[in-house]
Motif scaffolding. Structure first.
Motif, PDB file in Angstrom:
ATOM      1  N   ARG A 124    -109.722  14.583 -37.790  1.00 18.02           N
ATOM      2  CA  ARG A 124    -108.615  14.247 -38.947  1.00 18.02           C
ATOM      3  C   ARG A 124    -108.910  15.180 -40.338  1.00 18.02           C
ATOM      4  NH1 ARG A 124    -108.805   8.817 -42.187  1.00 18.02           N
ATOM      5  NH2 ARG A 124    -106.704   9.483 -42.396  1.00 18.02           N
ATOM      6  N   PHE A 125    -108.090  15.649 -40.934  1.00 19.68           N
ATOM      7  CA  PHE A 125    -107.756  16.294 -42.005  1.00 19.68           C
ATOM      8  C   PHE A 125    -108.862  15.808 -43.018  1.00 19.68           C
ATOM      9  CE2 PHE A 125    -106.680  17.180 -46.418  1.00 19.68           C
ATOM     10  CZ  PHE A 125    -106.415  18.402 -46.406  1.00 19.68           C
ATOM     11  N   GLU A 126    -108.731  14.523 -43.000  1.00 15.89           N
ATOM     12  CA  GLU A 126    -109.592  13.741 -44.194  1.00 15.89           C
ATOM     13  C   GLU A 126    -110.856  13.828 -44.168  1.00 15.89           C
ATOM     14  OE1 GLU A 126    -106.883  13.065 -42.517  1.00 15.89           O
ATOM     15  OE2 GLU A 126    -105.106  12.131 -43.943  1.00 15.89           O
ATOM     16  N   TYR A 127    -111.458  14.222 -43.099  1.00 17.66           N
ATOM     17  CA  TYR A 127    -113.011  14.557 -42.963  1.00 17.66           C
ATOM     18  C   TYR A 127    -113.416  16.000 -42.992  1.00 17.66           C
ATOM     19  CZ  TYR A 127    -112.770   9.641 -41.088  1.00 17.66           C
ATOM     20  OH  TYR A 127    -112.721   8.242 -41.139  1.00 17.66           O
ATOM     21  N   PRO A 128    -112.967  16.691 -44.006  1.00 13.65           N
ATOM     22  CA  PRO A 128    -113.384  17.989 -43.998  1.00 13.65           C
ATOM     23  C   PRO A 128    -114.536  18.470 -44.129  1.00 13.65           C
ATOM     24  CG  PRO A 128    -112.361  17.438 -46.175  1.00 13.65           C
ATOM     25  CD  PRO A 128    -112.128  16.372 -45.206  1.00 13.65           C
ATOM     26  N   SER A 164    -108.676  20.984 -36.538  1.00 13.50           N
ATOM     27  CA  SER A 164    -108.434  20.050 -37.567  1.00 13.50           C
ATOM     28  C   SER A 164    -106.973  19.181 -37.506  1.00 13.50           C
ATOM     29  CB  SER A 164    -108.431  20.693 -38.948  1.00 13.50           C
ATOM     30  OG  SER A 164    -107.910  19.865 -40.061  1.00 13.50           O
ATOM     31  N   GLY A 165    -106.958  18.014 -37.801  1.00 17.44           N
ATOM     32  CA  GLY A 165    -105.520  17.346 -37.948  1.00 17.44           C
ATOM     33  C   GLY A 165    -104.894  17.804 -39.260  1.00 17.44           C
ATOM     34  N   GLY A 166    -103.654  17.493 -39.590  1.00 20.62           N
ATOM     35  CA  GLY A 166    -103.053  17.888 -40.766  1.00 20.62           C
ATOM     36  C   GLY A 166    -102.708  16.666 -41.578  1.00 20.62           C
ATOM     37  N   GLY A 167    -103.159  15.447 -41.235  1.00 16.96           N
ATOM     38  CA  GLY A 167    -102.562  14.315 -42.305  1.00 16.96           C
ATOM     39  C   GLY A 167    -101.647  13.442 -41.754  1.00 16.96           C
TER      40      GLY A 167
ATOM     41  N   MET B  30    -103.220  25.527 -37.169  1.00 16.70           N
ATOM     42  CA  MET B  30    -103.562  24.401 -38.124  1.00 16.70           C
ATOM     43  C   MET B  30    -104.483  25.193 -39.184  1.00 16.70           C
ATOM     44  SD  MET B  30    -102.666  21.338 -39.114  1.00 16.70           S
ATOM     45  CE  MET B  30    -102.394  20.217 -37.715  1.00 16.70           C
ATOM     46  N   PHE B  34    -104.192  26.087 -42.976  1.00 12.48           N
ATOM     47  CA  PHE B  34    -104.905  25.667 -44.036  1.00 12.48           C
ATOM     48  C   PHE B  34    -105.592  26.607 -44.982  1.00 12.48           C
ATOM     49  CE2 PHE B  34    -104.799  21.708 -41.977  1.00 12.48           C
ATOM     50  CZ  PHE B  34    -104.246  20.920 -43.162  1.00 12.48           C
ATOM     51  N   TYR B  70     -97.004  17.783 -41.487  1.00 12.32           N
ATOM     52  CA  TYR B  70     -98.138  17.414 -41.678  1.00 12.32           C
ATOM     53  C   TYR B  70     -98.212  17.283 -43.315  1.00 12.32           C
ATOM     54  CZ  TYR B  70     -99.139  18.494 -36.895  1.00 12.32           C
ATOM     55  OH  TYR B  70     -99.251  18.605 -35.450  1.00 12.32           O
ATOM     56  N   MET B  72    -100.563  17.251 -45.426  1.00 10.53           N
ATOM     57  CA  MET B  72    -101.331  17.948 -46.058  1.00 10.53           C
ATOM     58  C   MET B  72    -100.870  19.151 -46.569  1.00 10.53           C
ATOM     59  SD  MET B  72    -103.553  15.651 -46.993  1.00 10.53           S
ATOM     60  CE  MET B  72    -103.762  14.027 -46.210  1.00 10.53           C
ATOM     61  N   MET B 138    -109.458  11.902 -52.844  1.00  6.84           N
ATOM     62  CA  MET B 138    -109.832  13.280 -52.412  1.00  6.84           C
ATOM     63  C   MET B 138    -109.472  14.258 -53.557  1.00  6.84           C
ATOM     64  SD  MET B 138    -109.109  13.774 -48.271  1.00  6.84           S
ATOM     65  CE  MET B 138    -110.344  15.141 -47.987  1.00  6.84           C
TER      66      MET B 138
END
Ligand code: FES
Lengths: 418, 165
Positions: A124-128, A164-167, B30, B34, B70, B72, B138
């Motif tokens: 998941r994005f939130e765990y970069p 990676s995910g995108g949230g 993705m 980013f 998405y 983000m 975050m």
């Protein structure tokens, strides 16, 4: 209460940046042993262990593998679902940050068992900050010969990519996750076909949760009978629980399945801080059942939870004390689902929004008794008709509170009348 | 100036260089977007998407469809620091709303807005997987846990002073 650390066996015991330290703890010996066995025998062993998915659906892992094993294809995939997005769950983060190599080892064993040479970890994005941990562990494993070509000198080759995910919460749904890896919007697919037959890029694909895969190396090393000695009859092994909310000792703890919920909350979690009283518990994550304080004597395994009106889910226990308003929590949860619904199917897209509107209306004091029936009926429609698990499960906070905290709804309606 | 994307004032050659890594590997989309977003004012506005589209051959409409799905990504330029404040239930029951209010008051903006100096964009987000150490937020790729209104304001001040990398 003493923890039983099977999944968390190595967390804190080695430096994740040192594959040598991991090896010294017996790491990759499960893979080494697996490579001396027949793939079908590995699948039988995993079936016999009773291992079930730890992401929430609790599907038997060996059975899932056997579908992919039994489907002929030029390419197959192992996908690790590390899109830990269910509110109140953060156990996979702890596992990956502390023991990335056991995940890699579990994936490689799965790959050998079903005949896959490529793996993906969808993080998941939130765990970069976990991304570099996984990527360097994969590199180290490759350099040490535990990934890549001819692993342990065998004919088996396997490698892993992290994406990676995108949230998007919905990407925890396995087919949405596959779409996302393929560079598309993460909208769930119609099923069948199931991923075991037609998964990533249309190829047979195993999708397992992080915790599920980390169980695999020790099952291969110690055997199914050993594994079954933990937990209860139909639900073997341990579970890594996430304790959150109004608790003194929040955190991630591992216990055999069948541990008592009350003990988890009061002995492990230390109860509510500041002398507050427990008002309720959401079990099984944001889409799980909210139970009241009279319902806590539950054996934490999938079937007992279901029978008691709770949700096992991914082992999430979110406690809230009596300073909270139950309807406010339900509103918060429905805001979440209204936001996270991908919009592909109508029951979920419209249903979550309407549930949210009704909850707001009742909280404001303009609700009627008829609204309670509408909440129930709409929830049942969503559970029956939604395309994927998101809309099938998201009404759970509503229907469980309608049952377990009915007085709260009645009082809100009464307040509005006066 | 001709290599400049107007809306985002980023060098389009840099964006093109990142997009050039694409090579029809859809599993890399993705990550590439980013990486692009990081150098393009924390957003992928249309002119930036056009550069990516030109290099990869992915239609602009598909890129738009992807980034708007998405959470983000953003199509509107954001501040140097995107502050994502978790508002999901496990954070909510331990005081996330108070933390969010303190941050908003201190920065003088509401969620969805950017400070006039272009330093901070404030957003609400859903569970970021730090539930057992909540309230959590975050700031770009860094996470902060067990926040109080005061410690959250201290953190914002540290970012303002440039004391946080
Ligand atoms: S609820 Fe805020 S981090 Fe999980």
């Amino acid at each position: 209460m003493q923890e039983t650390r099977i999944v968390l066996r190595n967390v804190g015991k080695y430096n994740p940046a040192s594959v040598g330290e991991f090896r010294a703890l017996g790491g990759y010996s499960g893979l080494q042993k697996a490579l001396s066995l027949d793939p079908a025998a590995i699948i039988e062993e995993v079936k016999a262990s009773g291992l079930r998915g730890r992401g929430g659906a609790a599907f038997p892992t060996g059975t899932k593998w056997s579908f992919v094993y039994g489907t002929a294809a030029d390419q197959k995939y192992i996908v690790c679902n590390a899109d830990e997005g269910e509110p109140a769950t953060n156990k996979d983060r702890v596992i990956m940050a502390g023991d990335p190599h056991s995940l890699i080892e579990g994936m490689a064993i799965a790959g050998y068992a079903v005949g896959a040479s490529e793996g993906y970890i969808y993080l998941r994005f939130e765990y970069p900050y976990i991304m570099p941990v996984l990527e360097s562990a994969i590199n180290d494993a490759r350099n040490a010969g535990f990934l890549g070509k001819h692993i342990f000198g065998s004919d088996f080759s396997f490698d892993i990519k992290v994406v990676s995910g995108g949230g998007a919460y919905v990407c925890g749904e396995e087919t949405a996750l596959l779409e996302s890896i393929e560079g598309k919007r993460g909208e769930p697919r119609y099923k069948p076909p199931y991923p075991g037959v037609s998964g990533l890029y249309g190829k047979p694909t195993v999708i397992n949760n992080v915790e599920t895969l980390v169980n695999v190396p020790v099952i291969i090393n110690n055997g199914a009978a050993w594994y079954r000695s933990f937990g209860v009859e139909d639900c073997s092994g341990t579970k890594v629980f996430t304790l959150s909310g109004n608790l003194v000792n929040r955190g991630v703890y591992e216990f055999p399945k069948g541990v008592n919920l009350r003990d988890l909350i009061f002995e492990v979690g230390g109860g509510c801080p500041n002398g507050r009283k427990l008002l309720g518990v959401q079990t099984g994550g944001g889409s799980g059942s909210i139970i009241n304080g009279d319902m806590l004597d539950i054996s934490m395994d999938v079937e007992s939870c279901e029978a008691a009106g709770a949700t096992f889910g991914a082992g999430d226990i979110m406690v809230f004390d009596d300073s909270n308003d139950v309807l406010e929590i339900v509103e918060n949860l429905m805001e979440f689902f209204a936001h996270e619904s991908c919009g592909k199917c109508t029951p979920c897209r419209e249903g979550n929004y309407r549930l949210l509107q009704l909850i707001r209306k009742i909280r404001k004091g303009s609700g009627t008794m008829a609204d309670l029936d509408t909440l129930q009926e709409l929830s049942e429609t969503m559970m029956d008709c939604s395309l994927c698990g998101l809309g099938q499960a998201s009404p759970t906070p509503v229907v469980s509170t309608l049952k377990n905290f009915r007085n709260v709804y009645l009082e809100a309606i009464e307040r509005g009348r006066n | 100036m001709q290599n400049q994307c107007s809306a985002s004032s980023v060098d389009s050659t840099q964006i093109a260089a990142i997009a050039a890594r694409y090579k029809n590997e859809s599993d890399q989309l993705m990550r590439i977007l980013f990486d692009v977003q990081k150098i393009a004012s924390n957003a992928i506005p249309r002119d930036v998407a056009a550069v990516v589209s030109g290099v990869t051959g992915i239609p602009e409409a598909n890129i738009y469809s992807f980034i708007t799905f998405y959470a983000m990504f953003s199509t509107k330029p954001r501040g140097k620091y995107v502050v994502r404040m978790c508002k999901s239930a496990p954070c909510h029951v331990v005081g996330a709303a108070e933390v969010a209010a303190a941050i908003g008051d201190f920065l003088g903006i509401a969620p969805g807005q950017t400070t006039s100096d272009g330093l901070f964009t404030l957003e609400f987000c859903e569970c970021i997987g730090l539930c057992d150490t909540s309230p959590a937020i975050m700031v770009n790729d860094s996470v902060y846990t067990d926040l109080t209104p005061q410690s959250a304001v201290d953190l914002m001040q540290a970012y303002q002073r440039g004391g946080v990398k």
